[in-house]
Design an enzyme around this catalytic site. Structure first.
Site, PDB file in Angstrom:
ATOM      1  N   PRO A 139     -12.814  44.036  33.827  1.00 10.66           N
ATOM      2  CA  PRO A 139     -11.629  44.817  33.439  1.00 10.66           C
ATOM      3  C   PRO A 139     -10.386  43.926  33.464  1.00 10.66           C
ATOM      4  O   PRO A 139      -9.966  43.477  34.522  1.00 10.66           O
ATOM      5  CB  PRO A 139     -11.545  45.896  34.514  1.00 10.66           C
ATOM      6  CG  PRO A 139     -12.262  45.323  35.692  1.00 10.66           C
ATOM      7  CD  PRO A 139     -13.235  44.300  35.207  1.00 10.66           C
ATOM      8  N   ASP A 159      -8.122  39.322  35.652  1.00  7.04           N
ATOM      9  CA  ASP A 159      -9.148  40.249  36.157  1.00  7.04           C
ATOM     10  C   ASP A 159      -8.471  41.224  37.117  1.00  7.04           C
ATOM     11  O   ASP A 159      -8.040  40.849  38.202  1.00  7.04           O
ATOM     12  CB  ASP A 159     -10.215  39.437  36.890  1.00  7.04           C
ATOM     13  CG  ASP A 159     -11.349  40.306  37.430  1.00  7.04           C
ATOM     14  OD1 ASP A 159     -11.195  41.545  37.485  1.00  7.04           O
ATOM     15  OD2 ASP A 159     -12.383  39.718  37.809  1.00  7.04           O
ATOM     16  N   HIS A 160      -8.382  42.477  36.728  1.00  9.25           N
ATOM     17  CA  HIS A 160      -7.626  43.420  37.544  1.00  9.25           C
ATOM     18  C   HIS A 160      -8.338  43.822  38.822  1.00  9.25           C
ATOM     19  O   HIS A 160      -7.782  44.503  39.661  1.00  9.25           O
ATOM     20  CB  HIS A 160      -7.251  44.658  36.728  1.00  9.25           C
ATOM     21  CG  HIS A 160      -6.021  45.359  37.243  1.00  9.25           C
ATOM     22  ND1 HIS A 160      -5.946  45.883  38.506  1.00  9.25           N
ATOM     23  CD2 HIS A 160      -4.807  45.588  36.677  1.00  9.25           C
ATOM     24  CE1 HIS A 160      -4.757  46.430  38.689  1.00  9.25           C
ATOM     25  NE2 HIS A 160      -4.037  46.251  37.591  1.00  9.25           N
ATOM     26  N   ARG A 161      -9.593  43.407  38.984  1.00 10.30           N
ATOM     27  CA  ARG A 161     -10.260  43.744  40.233  1.00 10.30           C
ATOM     28  C   ARG A 161      -9.621  42.998  41.395  1.00 10.30           C
ATOM     29  O   ARG A 161      -9.633  43.458  42.524  1.00 10.30           O
ATOM     30  CB  ARG A 161     -11.752  43.377  40.138  1.00 10.30           C
ATOM     31  CG  ARG A 161     -12.525  44.272  39.188  1.00 10.30           C
ATOM     32  CD  ARG A 161     -13.935  43.794  39.050  1.00 10.30           C
ATOM     33  NE  ARG A 161     -13.996  42.420  38.535  1.00 10.30           N
ATOM     34  CZ  ARG A 161     -15.126  41.725  38.409  1.00 10.30           C
ATOM     35  NH1 ARG A 161     -16.271  42.245  38.775  1.00 10.30           N
ATOM     36  NH2 ARG A 161     -15.106  40.496  37.923  1.00 10.30           N
ATOM     37  N   ILE A 162      -9.092  41.782  41.078  1.00  8.78           N
ATOM     38  CA  ILE A 162      -8.518  41.008  42.176  1.00  8.78           C
ATOM     39  C   ILE A 162      -7.041  40.689  41.953  1.00  8.78           C
ATOM     40  O   ILE A 162      -6.316  40.448  42.897  1.00  8.78           O
ATOM     41  CB  ILE A 162      -9.311  39.696  42.412  1.00  8.78           C
ATOM     42  CG1 ILE A 162      -9.487  38.918  41.096  1.00  8.78           C
ATOM     43  CG2 ILE A 162     -10.671  39.998  43.021  1.00  8.78           C
ATOM     44  CD1 ILE A 162     -10.023  37.509  41.302  1.00  8.78           C
TER      45      ILE A 162
END
Lengths: 631, 479
Positions: free
Chosen positions: B281, B451-454
């Site tokens: 994402p 990367d929007h997870r991190i």
């Protein structure tokens, strides 16, 4: 010490040439190092004291010349009697019941053309016996048609499915496979085709060798006399010098369980793979149950085990069982109920699923009711001995099993041996494995051709073809400890892991354990248990060592190709700690000048196995199913 | 960490021993008891606390971390001294580990299938039932800081937390149906397993399976997790003709006169990476910055062989030093992997392909060295002589299309990295300053995909702010 093997071989030739009073077959049977040269003790020893050993167990050879004369004589006579025997009416022969004919249609008649009968027939032909085999169903028996053979076909499929579905495994190997699927009918066909092929091979091999295949159900009429025939057609009577019962077994279904062949099934039905239920209960977690759980879970079913004993896989060495549970049960879609009986199982009907009523194995109190899509009854196998005419010779079966002595000679009601009648395989229940039946058949043929032969059942391997496989030979650790305690010797255990084996790691299949149970004082191998990749193929190094009486201190110097899975056993033998003063048979044999020493060695050996034998066999017989393959 | 190890191996020493031992039978055959003794001597008793942590034991001399193969006991099980509790996989073998204390297994800190370093708590043992709650609290607090320091995985509750919110309406419904009939709950083996694994109360799951049974999918739904990607094999059982369905995507009809040219291996790799990138994402943040100072600097250093790429790489690396999260990677969807090195990959088009030579440790090299290195890399790339570590060790990627006059663009995040920067051309732009004065400045737009997870919006904004400061005051680049 580079080759103890060749030493012992050359020695045996020397020994053989010395024992001139022996039957000529004996030459290669005296290479029994621990026994030493048999002439030192043979004349005085009784057959009962024979060593129980798979390969070199002959002892008291009958006079070779006389026995071969008798045989050739009887064969000559047969030609004439045989012609007449066809015309003998049933009533006339019935009048003969109880009296032994003087000449025979056959040297050997075998009732049952399963793997046991087949093995016996082939060996009998090799020994020059005129042989007939009676089969009422299909040649090949359970193993080929409804057992080891088709189940291996299903397991071959399940193994691949499992591998292809294991994303982690595939990734670790760098492989990319799109979703694996299967066609049920295609899988079923594979199993069926394999059974057909093996059955044809079996039939052809017997025909080619001149074994007469007589069709119909066989019944023992009296000593050395058998009738056979199909229902509704006149019976035929044949006489034989010796008769072997090899009628095998059928799936055992406990009472209260209604088998409809669709939703409540036995292995007979399951092997046809007519359906793959979403959820199947498997009653019994022995070999059959375990193998089917492997098949069904690989094909997408969920499985519930129902086991009467307190733990799953009760037949295995506890440590192996524990590891097997961790690998074969826990991570799969399997749950289980232990310590319970399935007291009532009702097939699915009227829109209701299969219902299973569970009761506590000890208190018999109702415990639970399960609803599943199907139930496989894998509670063991029952001997198929009805209608054999055993009453004609005063033999009473024990829970259906034909009682036999250690040489497969049938024992009658009064504890006497029935002359010329033998029973092998599942029907005697000693060890219900296909290859055991065959080995017992060969042993009987050896005996009827004039050689005393006692099969060492502790040298017979067993295997369960799950992924990975389980295999074993000899005693489990608790059995060995019990025996050691009773007989006053020490037990040691050595173990190796497949994680340390190059080949296993290359296959990315490092999960596994091999376990050796042995006597540190003399290096005797008491049992070997393997759980891991190709365990069923690996066990034979150990079982052959036990059969041949090879000690750890010798076999540890044998060389194994690198890198192979066999190095697991190599490591295992090398990691065993045999006390330094342990006798080395090879060394003893090299010195024929010291008969005293070598006779001491063999003296302590034979008795070792026999004492807990009975006990062990009973357990093994109860647990081990036909499901280990001969093929 | 003083290892108070209640847990020791029982059966294993001979096992591991046989593995490491040479073929010659020189090593003594360890009896389990002797092993146990030698270790129990090391035990330190902590009498004051009745809640004990269960540590990952050291099962061999070379073991640094262990994987929990399986928990033999479950939370709430009563343990007695000497019982096997957990199976641990070391670098050599699987071993059963047993407890030295009686008690209750209050909490499992490291679940099955996950690893923990030697000495890290893997479970909590309470002496009495009263202490279970306390022990559990301890477990959750104890596990959090640990999981940051080491690779210890975040406990599964984290993933299943969103679940209750979704599944809440269901239980009520199900209890109603249950109470209306005398029917007992039937769950399939796998459903039960999943429920235990995801800590879902099986009684609260709405059954949708045949005969009103709870299936694995029901539990997954209740746990709020995506159904395991069709674990059940594609059962094409019906007709033999229905051969394995090719899951091929819709194949477009061929346009007449077209030529099909298969990918080169490099193009194939690009294609694979691009598809792979869809799993991440991403989001984008753009930032305009003035480049007059940078342009001036460039003119000055150009004769010394410094390229614009080197300047941008250096500036990026210096920025990343201050924003390590942008240099991080999300490998498993559960953790941050902070990279110790700042390796700037720079996208280069080479005939018919695309490759990203990597300027390793760009933050530590001076501008001239960096330029020199870059020249070498480009030459190697053209000659197709790049070594794998020279094109796949990047921690951050830079893509510059400014030389073509592109004013802004969007880059796709390469798999395995946290962010990529797309640099457009610098163009004269009319700007008004705070006092209302107009002027013409060279401006370029930098657009970062992350990367929007991190990496969150503020992280990226902060990063870009720092970057623009360096670009606008580039003296530090030459130090």
């Amino acid at each position: 010490m580079q080759s103890s093997l060749s030493l012992s071989l050359s020695q045996s030739i020397v020994t053989g040439s010395h024992s001139q009073h022996h039957h000529h077959y004996n030459n290669n049977n005296n290479n029994s190092a621990p026994l030493g040269s048999s002439r030192f003790f043979l004349p005085t020893s009784k057959p009962v004291n024979l060593r129980f050993c798979g390969l070199r167990s002959e002892a008291l050879g009958f006079s070779s010349s006389s026995s071969s004369v008798t045989r050739s004589h009887s064969r000559r006579v047969q030609l004439s009697t045989r012609r007449s025997s066809g015309t003998v009416s049933v009533s006339a022969s019935a009048a003969d019941n109880g009296t032994s004919p003087k000449s025979f249609d056959y040297d050997l008649v075998i009732i049952g053309a399963g793997v046991g009968g087949h093995g016996a027939a082939l060996h009998a032909v090799e020994k020059g016996l005129k042989t007939a085999i009676i089969e009422g169903d299909v040649v090949g028996g359970t193993c080929v048609n409804r057992g080891c053979v088709p189940s291996k076909a299903l397991l071959a499929v399940s193994g691949r499915m499992r591998e292809l579905q294991n994303e982690h495994h595939m990734k670790a190997l760098g492989l990319q496979v799109a979703a694996a699927g299967y066609d049920r009918q295609g899988v079923a066909d594979h199993a069926n085709n394999l059974a057909t092929k093996i059955r044809n091979n079996l039939t052809n091999s017997m025909k080619a060798l001149g074994v007469d295949i007589l069709t119909g159900f066989g019944t023992v009429l009296g000593p050395q006399k058998v009738k056979y025939g199909k229902v509704g057609s006149p019976d035929n009577i044949v006489t034989a010098k010796d008769i072997i019962i090899a009628t095998g077994s059928v799936p055992f279904v406990p009472k209260g369980i209604e088998v409809d062949g669709k939703t409540v099934i036995t292995s007979d039905h399951a092997l046809k793979l007519e359906s793959v239920p979403d959820w199947i209960a498997i009653v019994g977690s022995g070999y059959i149950g375990l193998e089917f759980s492997d098949v069904y879970t690989a094909l997408g079913s969920e499985v519930t085990f129902i086991e009467a004993l307190d733990q799953l896989m009760p037949g295995f060495d506890p440590e192996i069982g524990k590891l097997a549970q961790r690998v074969l049960i826990n991570p799969r879609k399997i749950d289980y109920h232990t310590g319970v009986f399935a007291s009532k199982i009702t097939p699915a009907k009227d829109g209701k699923p299969v219902t299973i009523e569970l009761i506590d194995a000890k208190t018999k109190e109702p415990k639970d009711t399960l609803e599943v899509d199907a139930a496989l009854i894998a509670t063991g196998r029952a001997p198929f001995t009805n209608g054999l005419g055993l009453e004609n010779i005063n033999v009473v079966t024990q829970r259906g099993f034909v009682p036999v002595d250690e040489r497969m000679r049938v024992i009658d009601e009064n504890g006497n041996l029935v002359p010329h009648l033998y029973c092998i395989g599942d029907a005697n229940g000693k060890m219900m494995l296909a290859h055991t039946a065959s080995a017992q058949g060969i042993s009987v043929v050896e005996q009827v051709t004039g050689r005393v032969h006692v099969l060492n059942h502790l040298s017979i391997p067993a295997a369960c073809f799950t992924h990975p496989e389980i295999s074993m030979v000899g005693l489990t650790e608790p059995q060995a400890r019990e025996k050691g305690e009773k007989e006053g010797f020490e037990i040691s255990v050595a173990k190796t892991s497949f994680k340390a084996n190059t080949k296993a790691l290359a296959e990315n299949e490092g999960e596994g354990l091999a376990k050796l149970i042995y006597r540190p004082d003399n290096g005797e191998i008491l049992g070997v248990h393997i759980f891991g990749l190709h365990a069923a193929d690996l066990i034979h190094e150990a079982s052959n060592a036990i059969a041949l009486g090879t000690r750890i201190q010798d076999i540890k110097y044998a060389v194994h190709a690198h890198p192979t899975l066999s190095e697991v056993l190599d490591e295992l033998f090398k990691s065993a700690k045999v006390k330094a003063h342990a006798s080395i048979p090879g060394v003893a044999r090299r010195n024929p000048e010291s008969p005293g020493r070598s006779s001491n060695q063999h003296d302590d050996q034979p008795r070792g196995h026999s004492s807990c034998r009975q006990n062990v066999f009973k357990k093994i017989a109860a647990i081990f199913m036909m499901y280990s393959s001969l093929f | 960490m003083a290892s108070l190890s209640q847990f020791l191996s029982r059966t294993t020493p001979p096992l591991s021993n046989s593995i490491i031992s040479t073929p010659l039978p020189l090593k003594p055959f360890h009896q389990a008891s002797s092993w146990k003794l030698s270790h129990s001597r090391r035990r330190i008793f902590t009498v004051q606390s009745k809640i004990r942590e269960i540590f990952m034991p050291a099962l061999s001399s070379t073991m640094t971390e262990g994987k929990i193969v399986s928990w033999i006991k479950s939370e709430g099980d009563v343990l007695s001294k000497g019982e096997s509790v957990v199976v641990v996989e070391s670098d050599k073998a699987d071993m059963d580990v047993e407890t030295f204390y009686d008690g209750i297994l209050a909490a499992i800190v490291v679940p099955e299938g996950e690893s923990a370093p030697v000495g890290a708590p893997i479970g909590i043992l309470a002496e009495t039932e009263d202490e279970i709650a306390e022990a559990k609290a301890k477990a959750s607090s104890a596990s959090t800081p640990k999981s940051e320091a080491v690779v210890t995985p975040t406990p599964p509750p984290a993933t299943s937390t969103p679940a209750p919110a979704i599944s809440q309406p269901h239980p009520i419904k199900s209890t109603e149906t249950v109470s209306s009939g005398p029917k007992k709950i039937v769950a399939t083996p796998y459903a039960k397993k999943l429920a235990k694994q995801h800590k879902v109360d099986i009684n609260s799951v709405v059954p949708t399976g045949p005969y009103g049974r709870i299936t694995a999918e029901d539990v997954e739904k209740a746990a709020g997790i995506a159904p395991s990607k069709n674990v059940a094999p594609a059962v094409a059982t019906s007709a033999p003709a229905a051969s394995p369905k090719p899951a091929a995507a819709t194949i477009l009809p061929p346009i007449p006169g077209s030529t099909v040219v298969p990918f080169t291996s490099m193009q194939g790799a690009v294609s694979k990476n691009m598809i792979e990138s869809l799993k991440v994402p991403t989001f984008r943040v753009g930032y305009p910055m003035t480049t007059n100072a940078l342009d001036a600097l460039y003119e000055k250093v150009k004769p010394k062989g410094v390229t614009m790429t080197a300047l941008l790489a250096k500036a990026t690396a210096m920025t990343l030093v201050q924003h390590p999260v942008v240099n991080a990677t999300c490998k498993d969807g559960k953790s941050f992997t902070y990279n110790n090195n700042i390796n700037i990959a720079v996208a280069v088009a080479i005939n018919g392909g695309l490759i990203t030579p990597v300027l390793q440790d760009a933050d530590k090299m001076d501008l001239y060295l960096l330029s020199q290195k870059w020249k070498e890399l480009v030459e190697k790339a053209r000659a197709k002589q790049l070594q794998p570590h020279e094109y796949n060790s990047g921690t951050f990627t830079l893509s510059n299309l400014g030389m073509f006059g592109v004013d802004r663009f969007d880059a796709i995040l390469p798999p395995g990295q946290g962010a990529i920067m797309a640099v457009g051309a610098s163009k004269p732009t009319v700007v008004a300053d705070a006092d209302g004065f107009f002027s013409v400045k060279s401006k370029m737009v930098v657009n970062v995909t992350a990367d929007h997870r991190i990496i969150y919006g503020a992280d990226l904004a902060g990063f870009l702010q720092t970057f623009s400061k360096i670009i606008e005051n580039p003296e530090s680049l030459t130090f």
